[in-house]
Design a protein around this motif. Structure first.
Motif, PDB file in Angstrom:
ATOM      1  N   ALA A 247       0.708  -1.253   0.002  1.00 42.80           N
ATOM      2  CA  ALA A 247      -0.046  -0.087   0.052  1.00 42.80           C
ATOM      3  C   ALA A 247       0.897   1.225  -0.069  1.00 42.80           C
ATOM      4  CB  ALA A 247      -1.114  -0.123   1.259  1.00 42.80           C
ATOM      5  N   GLY A 248       2.023   1.214  -0.643  1.00 45.41           N
ATOM      6  CA  GLY A 248       3.119   2.267  -0.766  1.00 45.41           C
ATOM      7  C   GLY A 248       2.746   3.049  -1.820  1.00 45.41           C
TER       8      GLY A 248
ATOM      9  N   MET B  10       1.188   5.480  -5.154  1.00 45.29           N
ATOM     10  CA  MET B  10       0.593   6.854  -5.109  1.00 45.29           C
ATOM     11  C   MET B  10      -0.832   6.847  -5.659  1.00 45.29           C
ATOM     12  SD  MET B  10       3.069   8.824  -4.010  1.00 45.29           S
ATOM     13  CE  MET B  10       3.067  10.513  -4.675  1.00 45.29           C
ATOM     14  N   GLY B  11      -1.258   5.800  -6.136  1.00 46.19           N
ATOM     15  CA  GLY B  11      -2.683   5.946  -6.868  1.00 46.19           C
ATOM     16  C   GLY B  11      -3.046   7.150  -7.434  1.00 46.19           C
TER      17      GLY B  11
ATOM     18  N   ARG C  74      -3.788   7.509 -10.780  1.00 45.30           N
ATOM     19  CA  ARG C  74      -4.958   7.293 -11.668  1.00 45.30           C
ATOM     20  C   ARG C  74      -6.116   7.488 -10.806  1.00 45.30           C
ATOM     21  NH1 ARG C  74      -3.091   1.953 -13.977  1.00 45.30           N
ATOM     22  NH2 ARG C  74      -1.629   1.710 -12.280  1.00 45.30           N
TER      23      ARG C  74
ATOM     24  N   LYS D 271      -4.672   5.021  -1.165  1.00 48.76           N
ATOM     25  CA  LYS D 271      -5.846   4.514  -2.101  1.00 48.76           C
ATOM     26  C   LYS D 271      -6.749   3.610  -1.023  1.00 48.76           C
ATOM     27  CE  LYS D 271      -5.285   2.723  -6.585  1.00 48.76           C
ATOM     28  NZ  LYS D 271      -4.804   1.740  -7.461  1.00 48.76           N
TER      29      LYS D 271
ATOM     30  N   MET E 225       2.648  -2.494   3.782  1.00 48.40           N
ATOM     31  CA  MET E 225       3.935  -1.455   3.278  1.00 48.40           C
ATOM     32  C   MET E 225       3.179  -0.134   3.086  1.00 48.40           C
ATOM     33  SD  MET E 225       7.188  -2.049   0.567  1.00 48.40           S
ATOM     34  CE  MET E 225       6.122  -1.657  -0.831  1.00 48.40           C
TER      35      MET E 225
ATOM     36  N   GLN F 159       8.432   1.875   2.966  1.00 46.50           N
ATOM     37  CA  GLN F 159       9.110   1.537   1.747  1.00 46.50           C
ATOM     38  C   GLN F 159      10.174   2.662   1.639  1.00 46.50           C
ATOM     39  OE1 GLN F 159       5.982   1.645  -1.538  1.00 46.50           O
ATOM     40  NE2 GLN F 159       7.874   1.863  -2.498  1.00 46.50           N
TER      41      GLN F 159
ATOM     42  N   PRO G 284       7.617   6.869  -3.768  1.00 50.69           N
ATOM     43  CA  PRO G 284       7.993   5.483  -3.480  1.00 50.69           C
ATOM     44  C   PRO G 284       8.838   4.841  -4.605  1.00 50.69           C
ATOM     45  CG  PRO G 284       5.651   6.035  -3.296  1.00 50.69           C
ATOM     46  CD  PRO G 284       6.128   7.000  -3.865  1.00 50.69           C
ATOM     47  N   ASN G 285       9.666   4.128  -4.153  1.00 48.00           N
ATOM     48  CA  ASN G 285      10.606   3.476  -5.039  1.00 48.00           C
ATOM     49  C   ASN G 285      10.181   2.281  -5.861  1.00 48.00           C
ATOM     50  OD1 ASN G 285      11.068   1.780  -2.878  1.00 48.00           O
ATOM     51  ND2 ASN G 285      13.034   1.716  -2.969  1.00 48.00           N
TER      52      ASN G 285
ATOM     53  N   VAL H 112      -3.075  -3.301  -2.960  1.00 50.73           N
ATOM     54  CA  VAL H 112      -4.233  -2.704  -2.590  1.00 50.73           C
ATOM     55  C   VAL H 112      -5.444  -2.825  -3.198  1.00 50.73           C
ATOM     56  CG1 VAL H 112      -3.662  -0.432  -2.864  1.00 50.73           C
ATOM     57  CG2 VAL H 112      -4.535  -0.861  -0.705  1.00 50.73           C
ATOM     58  N   ASP H 113      -5.345  -2.626  -4.502  1.00 49.10           N
ATOM     59  CA  ASP H 113      -6.374  -2.148  -5.203  1.00 49.10           C
ATOM     60  C   ASP H 113      -7.406  -3.330  -5.645  1.00 49.10           C
ATOM     61  OD1 ASP H 113      -4.657  -3.195  -7.248  1.00 49.10           O
ATOM     62  OD2 ASP H 113      -3.876  -0.915  -7.539  1.00 49.10           O
TER      63      ASP H 113
ATOM     64  N   LEU I 133      -1.394  -9.760  -9.312  1.00 45.66           N
ATOM     65  CA  LEU I 133      -0.305  -9.193  -8.241  1.00 45.66           C
ATOM     66  C   LEU I 133      -1.013  -9.906  -6.961  1.00 45.66           C
ATOM     67  CD1 LEU I 133       1.179  -5.522  -7.874  1.00 45.66           C
ATOM     68  CD2 LEU I 133       1.658  -7.352  -6.396  1.00 45.66           C
TER      69      LEU I 133
ATOM     70  N   LYS J 140       6.596  10.045 -15.801  1.00 42.29           N
ATOM     71  CA  LYS J 140       5.497  10.349 -14.872  1.00 42.29           C
ATOM     72  C   LYS J 140       5.164  11.863 -14.810  1.00 42.29           C
ATOM     73  CE  LYS J 140       4.463   6.218 -12.790  1.00 42.29           C
ATOM     74  NZ  LYS J 140       3.457   5.435 -12.173  1.00 42.29           N
TER      75      LYS J 140
ATOM     76  N   LYS K 166      -8.042   0.792 -10.353  1.00 42.51           N
ATOM     77  CA  LYS K 166      -7.071   1.742 -10.742  1.00 42.51           C
ATOM     78  C   LYS K 166      -7.513   3.252 -11.102  1.00 42.51           C
ATOM     79  CE  LYS K 166      -3.633  -1.676 -11.153  1.00 42.51           C
ATOM     80  NZ  LYS K 166      -2.796  -1.959 -10.086  1.00 42.51           N
TER      81      LYS K 166
END
Ligand code: UTP
Length: 408
Positions: free
Chosen positions: A97-98, A100-101, A103, A110, A147, A178, A202-203, A234-235, A311, A335, A386
């Motif tokens: 859950a790290g 950025m969400g 979209r 998220k 995470m 993370q 986040p990486n 998470v999604d 995933l 991005k 998403k």
């Protein structure tokens, strides 16, 4: 870190502009910036100078997936094996859950998104409900590692606390952060988010195990005798977590990792499919799938690359520990990166304006020797969120949840 030390570090990477507002900052802001500089890994920027590696260098061949008819035939045996492992405390879950969400376009994590219709139903809440199904079935709580990132850690942990962990046993939920990577413009200069803060993100989701390790959480894994980690995104609000049948099949097949997969809807569906690359489990991304691979058939005349990943992976801890010293490849992704310009104005770009640096979980799969693609029914286990509307959206996930008799 002192200002001089920062200057010398930044000059090694051609990033002196980061200190251009330094003299205008308050003492506190100066300290914040210096500490961020000392925590940031600028070496990722060197990857911009190297020529891009062509992605598909290995020999691609099909991988055998465990398909629904076979799973149904052995269901009871798989389920019993899985439940035994769960009841012995050998299985834990890891929620990624790290991200950025971006979209979805919400400023909150998220998982805080409310997908309810007649009552609030947060994504995190839905996932905990799914996990509770297995807690009820097995009679045991399952450790859940969550995470987060620097950007959403406080909001996530506060939310779980406010919501009383959605009825889950609090001592079984462990949060960890993370690592962050700097975001740079096309010339390789790191963006500033504020005069006293670098733009970082986040990486990527590939580093979850090393971040767990750095956070000291492997102590819990070892003390509790956890042998398998079920990592999930998470999604996907419909996914089954620590699914006994999946766990049992991966153990029975003696694989380093199990991957839940869905049969592709159509040959051009935009989903990464499982394969072997130089005889190692791997994933071909949809944009790497050549027409030749797309049209290859197996011995039954079915498409040979037909199972998309969702995933949801079950990793054997011992194998993760063996490979965790190895460096994951770094992916450079274009991005939209919000930043300040030279005059200090905040810019929120409509189009991609630079690069972020990420490691991906699929590269972790490639480091494993064996993987079991395990087919699940899309309509029952795959409802990713998403976007706000359209494909893989709040709307489509609500529809699928309702089809599965979840009251929203
Ligand atoms: P996505 O690739 O969908 O990325 O993440 P995202 O950041 O959530 O969403 P967009 O692309 O900005 O809209 C897949 C999973 O990996 C996690 C996400 O939280 C999600 O569960 N993830 C992704 C991380 O935990 N860390 C990351 O750095 C990136």
């Amino acid at each position: 870190m002192t200002e001089n030390e920062a200057k010398s570090l930044l000059s090694q990477y051609g990033q002196e502009h980061i200190l251009s507002y330094f003299d205008t900052l308050t003492n506190e802001q100066q300290q914040e910036l210096l500490s961020q500089i000392s925590d940031t890994d600028f070496s990722v920027l060197n990857h911009l100078k190297k020529p891009k590696k062509t992605s598909n260098t290995g020999k691609i061949s099909p991988i055998r997936a465990l398909q629904l008819p076979e799973i149904n035939k052995n269901k009871n045996q798989y389920r019993d094996t899985g439940l035994l492992a769960i009841r012995s405390g050998k299985v834990a879950a890891v929620l990624l859950a790290g991200g950025m969400g971006t979209r979805l376009g919400s400023d909150n994590p998220k998982g805080m998104y409310d997908i309810g219709i007649t009552k609030p139903m947060y994504i995190f809440e839905r996932l905990i409900c799914n996990l509770m199904d297995i807690v009820r079935e097995s009679g045991e709580f399952i450790h859940l590692f969550v995470m987060t990132s620097d950007k959403n850690h406080a909001a996530t942990t506060n939310f779980f606390n406010e919501q009383d962990y959605f009825g889950y046993e609090k001592d079984y939920i462990h949060f960890f952060k993370q690592d962050m990577a700097p975001a740079a413009d096309y010339a390789g200069k790191v963006f500033m988010e504020e005069p006293y803060r670098l733009a970082t993100s986040p990486n990527g989701n590939g580093g979850w195990f090393s971040s767990m390790k750095n956070a000291g959480l492997l102590d819990i894994v070892h003390c509790e005798g956890i042998e398998w980690l079920n990592v999930f995104a998470v999604d996907n609000v419909l996914q089954r977590i620590a699914d006994p049948c999946f766990v049992g099949a991966t153990i029975t097949e003696n694989c380093s990792v199990g991957a839940k997969v869905v049969r592709k809807n159509h040959p051009d569906e935009k989903v990464g499919v499982m394969c072997l690359k130089d005889n190692h489990p791997s994933i071909v991304e949809y944009y790497e799938l050549t027409p030749e691979l797309r049209d290859t058939k197996d011995e039954h005349g079915e498409p040979a690359y037909n199972f998309g990943v969702i995933l949801n992976y079950l990793f054997r801890v011992a194998d993760l520990e063996t490979i965790c010293q190895r460096q994951l490849p770094l992916h450079i992704v274009e991005k939209k990166i919000p930043h300040i310009d030279e005059a200090g104005n905040h810019i929120k770009p409509e189009e991609p304006n630079g690069y972020k640096f990420e490691t991906l979980i699929l590269d972790l799969i490639e480091m494993m020797d064996t993987c079991l693609p395990f087919e699940v029914e899309r309509e029952k286990e795959f409802a990713p969120i998403k976007n706000k509307t359209g494909v893989d959206s709040v709307e489509s996930a609500r529809e699928l949840l309702q089809k599965n008799r979840v009251t929203l």
